[in-house]
Design a protein around this motif. Sequence first.
Motif, PDB file in Angstrom:
ATOM      1  N   LYS A   1      21.245 -26.687  23.097  1.00  0.00           N
ATOM      2  CA  LYS A   1      21.625 -26.666  24.513  1.00  0.00           C
ATOM      3  C   LYS A   1      21.804 -28.088  25.020  1.00  0.00           C
ATOM      4  O   LYS A   1      20.912 -28.922  24.893  1.00  0.00           O
ATOM      5  CB  LYS A   1      20.551 -25.941  25.328  1.00  0.00           C
ATOM      6  CG  LYS A   1      20.835 -25.873  26.823  1.00  0.00           C
ATOM      7  CD  LYS A   1      19.687 -25.186  27.541  1.00  0.00           C
ATOM      8  CE  LYS A   1      19.896 -25.175  29.047  1.00  0.00           C
ATOM      9  NZ  LYS A   1      18.752 -24.556  29.752  1.00  0.00           N
ATOM     10  N   THR A   2      22.976 -28.346  25.586  1.00  0.00           N
ATOM     11  CA  THR A   2      23.256 -29.655  26.180  1.00  0.00           C
ATOM     12  C   THR A   2      23.806 -29.439  27.585  1.00  0.00           C
ATOM     13  O   THR A   2      23.998 -28.295  28.020  1.00  0.00           O
ATOM     14  CB  THR A   2      24.272 -30.446  25.343  1.00  0.00           C
ATOM     15  OG1 THR A   2      25.532 -29.748  25.378  1.00  0.00           O
ATOM     16  CG2 THR A   2      23.810 -30.588  23.899  1.00  0.00           C
ATOM     17  N   ALA A   3      24.099 -30.518  28.253  1.00  0.00           N
ATOM     18  CA  ALA A   3      24.664 -30.430  29.602  1.00  0.00           C
ATOM     19  C   ALA A   3      26.025 -29.749  29.583  1.00  0.00           C
ATOM     20  O   ALA A   3      26.445 -29.130  30.564  1.00  0.00           O
ATOM     21  CB  ALA A   3      24.780 -31.820  30.213  1.00  0.00           C
ATOM     22  N   SER A   4      26.724 -29.840  28.472  1.00  0.00           N
ATOM     23  CA  SER A   4      28.069 -29.268  28.385  1.00  0.00           C
ATOM     24  C   SER A   4      28.072 -27.805  27.951  1.00  0.00           C
ATOM     25  O   SER A   4      29.120 -27.166  27.968  1.00  0.00           O
ATOM     26  CB  SER A   4      28.932 -30.089  27.422  1.00  0.00           C
ATOM     27  OG  SER A   4      28.340 -30.149  26.148  1.00  0.00           O
TER      28      SER A   4
ATOM     29  N   PRO B   1      16.381 -28.035  24.235  1.00  0.00           N
ATOM     30  CA  PRO B   1      17.573 -28.721  23.687  1.00  0.00           C
ATOM     31  C   PRO B   1      17.919 -28.273  22.271  1.00  0.00           C
ATOM     32  O   PRO B   1      19.095 -28.123  21.938  1.00  0.00           O
ATOM     33  CB  PRO B   1      17.170 -30.194  23.750  1.00  0.00           C
ATOM     34  CG  PRO B   1      16.218 -30.273  24.882  1.00  0.00           C
ATOM     35  CD  PRO B   1      15.435 -28.990  24.840  1.00  0.00           C
TER      36      PRO B   1
END
Length: 620
Positions: free
Chosen positions: A433-436, A417
Motif C-alpha cells: 500500500k502506497t499513496a498512489s 505499507p
Amino acid sequence: MKTTSRFLLLLSLFFAAVSCSEDYQGPVPYPTLMEAANEAGLTTLVSAVRAIPGLEATLQDQEAITVFAPTNEAFANALRDFKATDLNDLVTKIGGAQNLQTVLGFHVVPAVAFSRNLFEDNIFTTVSGQQLRVFNNNGVVTVADRAGNVARVVQADVRIENGVVHVIDRVLIPSIELPKPNLVEAATARGLTTLLSAVTAVPTLPNRLLSAQAITVFAPSNEAFAAALAIFKAKDLNDLVLKIGGPANLEKVLGFHVVPAVALSSNLAATNTFTTLSGQNIIVEKSGNTVSVKDQLGRVAQVVTPDIQISNGVIHVINGMMLPDLMLPTVVQAAQSAGLTTLLDAVTAAGLGNTLLNAQAMTVFAPNNGAFAAALQAYKVSNLDQLVAKIGGIKNLQTVLGFHVVPAVAFSSDLAPTNTFTTLAGQQLTVTKTASGVTVRDALGNTSNVVAADVAIKNGVVHVIDKVLLPTITLPNVVEAATAANLTTLLQAVTAAGLGNTLLNQQAMTVFAPTNAAFTKLLSDLKLNSLQELINTLGVSAVTKVLGFHVVPATAFSFDLAQGSQMVPTLAGEMLTVTRNGNNVTVTDKAGNTFNVVTADVAIKNGVVHVINGVLLPTL
C-alpha cells in the motif's frame, strides 16, 4: 405585612402619577420614550419597538409608564444567548413578532415608579400581562424575570413625557413559548457531532428529516459512534461507511434510528415495536424510567438522555449504534454487479462457489475480465477451457483461484505499507500500500494493481485487480502423467527402450500415448504374447523408433492444431499425420492406420500428452 407594603406601593404610585400629571400641565419639558432612548444611545431598543407596527404609538399613548430599557450591550448578549446574528434573527429565534411584542411589553409597567418609590421587593404587572419583580437594596435597583435572571438598573429615573425610564443591563425574558429547535440545531446543542457528520454525508437525508411531519430519533452519542468504529476496525466515519457497504447502507443505518412518529418516553409501553425509516423494525423496551433499544442483531443500547423535544418530534440520545440487516451482497452477487463474468465462469468451473459463499471471513482479489483476457493471450489460448488445460486442469485452476483469496477481512484502510498473506492456496501473497494505491505481487513476481477497492460483501471484502495472479503450479512430468493415467505398458516400453531421460529432458514435446488396450491389440495383431516378445521380435532399435514416432518435439494442445490434416515431425525422424475435425483429433501412421485421441490435453512440465487408442507404426 406584604399586603400593607403593596398597598403603600400602589398609593405612592398613585401620588407619583398625580404628581406627574400635574408636572405635565403646560409646555411638556420632557422627551418622548423614543427620544429619550435615542438620546441614551439605546438604538437596538428603538429598532425593536419600531419592528412591531403600532407599538411606538401605543406606548406613547399610555398615560403613565415605567420602562426598564435594555442597553445595546444587553441586546447583544441576548443575541449571543439565543445564537442569533441580528435583531431579525433574534425575533425568529424567540418565536416571531408576537413574542417580541410580549418581550418588549414585559419591560413596561403601566404606572410611574421612580427608584425612590420602590420598596425592597416589588411586584408589578407589566403591559404583557405578566408579573415583574423589582428589588431595591439601599438604592441599588435590580429586576428579575420569570426565569430568575437578574438585570441591574445602570441609569435610573430618566424622565419622559408620560413616565420614567430605568436603563438596565439585561434583556428580561417573560414566559413565552419559544420555538423548538430542529433536529440539526438540537443535535448541535447536544454535541452530537459524529451523528451530524453522518447525516450530512447522505445528500437527501437532512431535508427528509427536517421536513418530516413527525419523527422520533434514537440518536447515538459520539461515544456510541466511536465504539462502532472500533467494532468495524474503522479509522473514521468515511472508513466505517466503506465497511458497512457504502453510502446507501449508511442511509439505511441512520434511517434505522428514526421512527416516523412522535414517541415521548412517558408514552412508551413496556415493549414497543416500531417500523423505522429504513423499513425494518426496532424494539423499544421500558422498565421504570429506563428505556432501551434493541436492533436486528439483538444488540441493546440504553437511552441516556430522553425527550429532547424538537420542532417535528423528539430525540432520545442512546449509548450504542443500532444496526439493521444491511443486506450486503455475496461474493457472487458482487462479482455479477462488477461485471466479472470470466471470474464467475472460472469459479463455477472450479466448483468453488460454496467454498467462497460459506467462508467465515475473506478478502478476494478479483481479476477483471481484462485481466483474464491478458492471461488468455499470455497462454496463447482463446477461452477459459483452453486456459484450464494449459495450466494443468481443474485442480490447478482451484489453486490459481484460491491464490486470490485471503481467509481474513482486509479493507484497504486495514493494510500496512507491506503485507504478507497466506491464501486459500496455501501460498503467500504480498500486498503493498502506497499513496498512489494498492498493488499485489504473485509467486512469479508479477504485480497487479487494485483498480476498485473495498467492495463490502457479507463475509468480507472484494478488491478488483487488473491481472490474474499466478501461484506456483506443479505440473507432472511425462512419467508421472502416464502413471496417473495407468499407461503401464507404455511405461514398460519406454523403460525397455531407455527413452525415459530423453523424454524427461526434452524442452518441448507432444506425446500421443497409446493405452494399455492399444498395446494389447497390437500384440494380438502380431500374434505375440507379451511386450518382451515384441521387443525380442522387432529389436530394441525398432521399438525405440516406434516410441519416437509417438513424440512430436513441440507442444501442441488440441486447440493449437489447425482444422484438417497436417504433417508434423516426430522423434523417429518421420512425419506423422494429425487431423483435427472440430473438437475431434485423429492420428494416422505410415501403415495408414488411423487412431482417435481419447483423452486430450494432459499438460506436463515440458509439453502435453494426448492419449490415443492405437499404437502408431513408422516405416519399419
